[in-house]
Design an enzyme around this catalytic site. Structure first.
Site, short mmCIF file in Angstrom:
data_model
loop_
_atom_site.label_atom_id
_atom_site.label_comp_id
_atom_site.label_asym_id
_atom_site.label_seq_id
_atom_site.Cartn_x
_atom_site.Cartn_y
_atom_site.Cartn_z
N HIS C 32 1.98 -7.53 -16.00
CA HIS C 32 1.90 -8.99 -16.01
C HIS C 32 0.48 -9.38 -16.40
O HIS C 32 -0.28 -8.54 -16.88
CB HIS C 32 2.26 -9.55 -14.63
N THR C 33 0.13 -10.64 -16.15
CA THR C 33 -1.20 -11.13 -16.51
C THR C 33 -2.32 -10.21 -16.04
O THR C 33 -2.39 -9.86 -14.86
CB THR C 33 -1.43 -12.52 -15.88
N GLN C 34 -3.15 -9.80 -16.95
CA GLN C 34 -4.30 -8.95 -16.60
C GLN C 34 -5.59 -9.75 -16.53
O GLN C 34 -6.56 -9.34 -15.91
CB GLN C 34 -4.46 -7.84 -17.63
N SER C 35 -5.60 -10.87 -17.22
CA SER C 35 -6.80 -11.72 -17.20
C SER C 35 -6.40 -13.13 -17.58
O SER C 35 -5.38 -13.33 -18.26
CB SER C 35 -7.83 -11.19 -18.19
N TRP C 139 -3.43 -16.99 -11.73
CA TRP C 139 -4.87 -16.69 -11.82
C TRP C 139 -5.72 -17.92 -11.48
O TRP C 139 -6.36 -18.49 -12.35
CB TRP C 139 -5.20 -16.16 -13.20
#
Lengths: 255, 287, 260
Positions: C32-35, C139
């Site tokens: 999924h979202t890493q950054s 995030w």
């Protein structure tokens, strides 16, 4: 076997637009022993008559505390009430967990109402055979709701359901104006007197067959049974025979 | 009613030889005994009104609200089986939420009516369910201005969304009524429940088609019509519940709200006065 | 011929050679979202005796590019609560829609008993923790400002890990390093909240916004500020930093083009 062709299930309307299965379910409520509820400006009270199957058996549970801020009293099929009260406990807890908030009583009431409605519109299900009084306190103050098998819910000032409850309702209607400003103790007395009205002549309210549940603005909903009731019963029915006998014990119990 | 007892009325989704679905017709009967509900489409908003019969002295007065909000800009009032009305509203709210998920904007009243019409119709198709025992009036205000998209955080492009005609009017008040069969129509003035015939004839006198009725006047007319429709039922007490929806520039700012207490009481006072006036006329005529 | 379902609609092996199945599998575990992509920087907030002040600038950066300059990162939930968002802007928009649908539902049930800041913080913390436990975090770093059930000022944070924290002053991102010490000079503990007026708190937060603009390269001088009290929410989304003085920049040595 059937009274007419339209009362086999809850998905058939009669030519008059009635649903007999639902109406029959309402009859099941009238088979249950009587429960009453009253609210004042500060408190919500439930009171109930408990039945026992025989001399040596225990008494049926009539008032179920759900969360620290409210409880329900039931009349009718106790096992249906258990399904509903378990559901209410789950919903109530989930509100506390997710929002850190005591679930509003109108909210929890409409959630069981929606469940009950489903049972009246789909084949292979039956309506719940139980009526409930939901009483307690939320952010908007004390409340009392009546729940019927049809899924109808109503907010009441006072209410009685179950066997011979018409007598209790008559009492409640007669004293309607007194409730709002009643103190905690006065409210309990009214509830017990209303309960007594519905009892047949040869029966009395005793510490064994009576249940009382109370919630208030600054107090959690608590169920009172057994010896905890002695003082209230004595104070409410001062001149009854034998009432004094139990009085002695009451002083030793804490409530 | 000639076919009663011939067996074609015992199950939903079954046609009789003459092409009728009796269970749906019986569901309509359930509606015909409910309290009167009316909706009026005014120039600058919608008024919904309901006659709530007081079935017990023990009921808490002023509580037990029955006209429900869907999203923020739509109101629904039903007549018939109360729990079915709640089911209807609950579905409408789900539809409105699903619409927002998809389009990131409130559901237009017409689309809500359409989806609810389909939903109610589906309950006439199967023998495993029964039709809805309610007729519901849906009133809403679709925003006349360009609304920010849900989740919008900046000002976005200077031009609005495309596909709009220059100078054309968008949004406005809308009113629909859905019957147990799933059939629905758009209305200038809608009425259902026990007093619907009287209410309808009163609504027809208002020339709503001209689109000149103001919202404030609509509130007064709605109250009066409920009072007139109740007149046949005089011995029973009732509570009047009224809600309204105005333009974004109006008193409710495009939201569905309860009519303020003062305004409702004023409307009720006028309604009572109008009723008394009628009675006097009748007496005079008798003399 | 191969009639197995996995061969349906594929070129025939006997004509085109063995089918290359390698694209069916991803190279590793699900990701999924890493950054974050488009981001907002600090949010700063401070309690005062009657409520809470919260502020954030109107910039959304794409890496080091100042990509969007009118992004409102303070979101009013109802008349009692404001949520400030640091971090990924699209995740903020998702949360904004989530809160919007919550508010709509909340109005159905109990219009005269709205969710307060404490309720909302509990809820958002649950959402954030659930997402991080799914290895699919939102995030963001959120500040929730408003009043609690007893109508006392409430300020708390929830971040992408599901961590929650509460303090009389809070700041996210760069603000946690640069603004927090400044605010703590005036409001070191819960007791001192009582001594701070609304004007003092607003002045303090504005001062922090200025310092952050001076020292945070991903910030800008247009910002939003909200004051939440018993009277409701005062939200201004079009503020500009005033009385800037860049004289100190002259003294900076050690990097960049310097002649002396």
């Amino acid at each position: 076997m059937f009274r007419n062709n339209y009362d086999n299930d809850s998905v058939t309307f009669s030519p008059q637009g009635r649903i007999f299965q639902v109406e029959y379910a309402q009859e099941a409520v009238k088979q249950g022993s009587v429960v009453v509820g009253i609210v004042s400006k500060t408190h919500a009270v439930l009171a109930a008559i408990k039945r026992n199957a025989e001399e040596l058996s225990s008494y049926q549970k009539k008032i179920i505390p759900i969360d620290s801020h409210f409880g329900v009293a039931l009349a009718g099929l106790a096992s249906d009430a258990r399904v509903l009260s378990n559901f209410m406990k789950q919903q109530s807890l989930s509100s506390r967990l997710t929002y850190d908030r005591a679930i509003p009583l109108s909210d929890i009431t409409s959630r069981i109402a929606d469940r009950a409605q489903t049972n009246t519109q789909q084949y292979g299900r039956r309506p719940y055979g139980v009526g409930l009084l939901i009483a307690g306190v939320d952010a908007k103050g004390p409340h009392l709701f009546e729940f019927q098998p049809s899924g109808v819910t109503q907010e009441m000032v006072a209410c009685g359901i179950g066997a011979r409850s018409q007598m209790a309702r008559t009492y409640l209607e007669r004293h309607l104006d007194e409730f709002e400003s009643s103190s905690r103790e006065e409210l309990i007395k009214h509830a017990l007197r209303a309960l007594k009205e519905s009892l047949s002549q040869d029966k009395e309210l005793t510490v064994d067959n009576t249940s009382v549940g109370i919630g208030g603005l600054d107090e959690s909903f608590v169920l009172y049974e057994g010896q905890d009731l002695t003082e209230w019963l004595d104070a409410t029915f001062e001149n009854r025979e034998g009432g004094g006998d139990e009085g002695g014990d009451a002083m030793e119990t804490d409530s | 009613m000639t076919s009663i007892g011939t067996g074609y009325d015992l199950s939903n989704s079954v046609f009789s030889p003459d092409g009728r679905n009796f269970q749906v017709e019986y569901a309509v009967k359930a509606v015909e005994n409910g309290g009167t509900a009316v909706g009026i489409r005014c120039k600058d908003g919608i008024v919904l009104a309901l006659e709530k019969l007081v079935t017990s002295k023990l009921l808490k007065s002023g509580a037990n609200k029955r006209i429900a909000t869907v999203d923020r800009n739509v109101g629904i009032v039903s007549s018939g089986l109360l729990p079915d009305g709640r089911h209807f509203v609950s579905r409408a709210r789900d539809e409105a939420a699903a619409w927002r998920q998809q389009y990131k904007a409130p559901i237009p009243t017409s689309s809500l009516a359409d989806r609810m019409g389909s939903y109610v119709q589906a309950y006439t198709l199967y023998s495993s369910v029964r039709p809805f025992g309610v007729t519901s009036i849906i009133g809403g205000w679709d925003a006349e201005a360009e609304l920010p998209v849900d989740g919008q955080v900046g000002s976005g492009p200077k031009v609005g969304s495309g596909g709009k005609k220059e100078g054309a009017k968008h949004g406005g008040p809308f009113l629909y009524m859905i019957e147990p069969s799933g059939l629905y129509w758009g209305y200038y003035g809608a009425a259902t429940g026990k007093g619907r015939q009287i209410a309808k004839s009163e609504l027809e006198k208002l020339n709503l088609v001209d689109g000149e009725m103001s919202l404030e006047q609509g509130v007064k007319e709605a109250a009066r019509i409920i009072y007139i429709a109740h007149d046949d039922n005089k011995d029973k007490e009732f509570e009047l519940e009224m809600t309204w929806i105005s333009a974004i520039s109006g008193p409710t700012k495009g939201k569905h709200e309860e009519v303020p207490k003062e305004l409702r009481e004023e409307a009720e006072k006028l309604a009572k006065k109008a009723l008394e006036g009628d009675d006097d006329d009748e007496e005079e005529m008798q003399e | 011929m191969n009639h197995l379902p996995q061969a349906w609609g594929r070129p025939r092996d006997d004509v085109y050679g063995a089918y290359d199945n390698s694209h069916f599998q991803t190279a590793g575990p699900n990701q999924h979202t890493q950054s974050p992509i488009v981001t907002g920087t600090s949010v700063v907030a401070a309690k005062f005796k009657d409520g809470v002040v919260i502020a954030s600038d109107n910039l959304a950066s794409y890496g080091s590019l100042a990509r969007f300059t009118d992004v409102k990162r303070l979101r009013k939930f109802n008349e009692n609560v404001v949520v400030g968002f640091g971090g990924d802007v699209s995740d903020m928009q998702y949360l904004d829609r989530l809160l919007n649908s919550l508010d709509i539902r909340e109005n159905y049930a109990s219009a005269d008993d709205p969710l307060n800041a404490k309720n909302l913080h509990t809820y958002l913390a649950k959402v954030m923790y659930k997402r991080r436990s799914d290895f699919n975090p939102l995030w963001n770093h959120l500040l929730i400002a408003g009043l609690d059930g007893e109508a006392k000022p409430f300020l708390a944070s929830a971040d992408l890990l599901g961590t929650t924290f509460s303090s009389p002053t809070l700041a996210t991102g760069f603000g946690a390093h640069l603004a927090q010490p400044i605010m703590r000079r005036t409001i070191p503990d819960e007791a001192s909240v009582e001594k701070v007026s609304k004007d003092e708190a607003v002045k303090l937060v504005k001062e922090c916004m200025k310092v952050l603009f001076y020292r945070d390269a991903r910030s800008m001088d247009k910002y939003s500020i909200a004051v939440i009290t018993k009277e409701g929410v005062e939200l201004s989304e079009d503020e500009k930093l005033e009385n800037q003085s860049w004289a100190f920049a002259e003294q900076i040595r050690g990097y960049g083009t310097q002649t002396a």
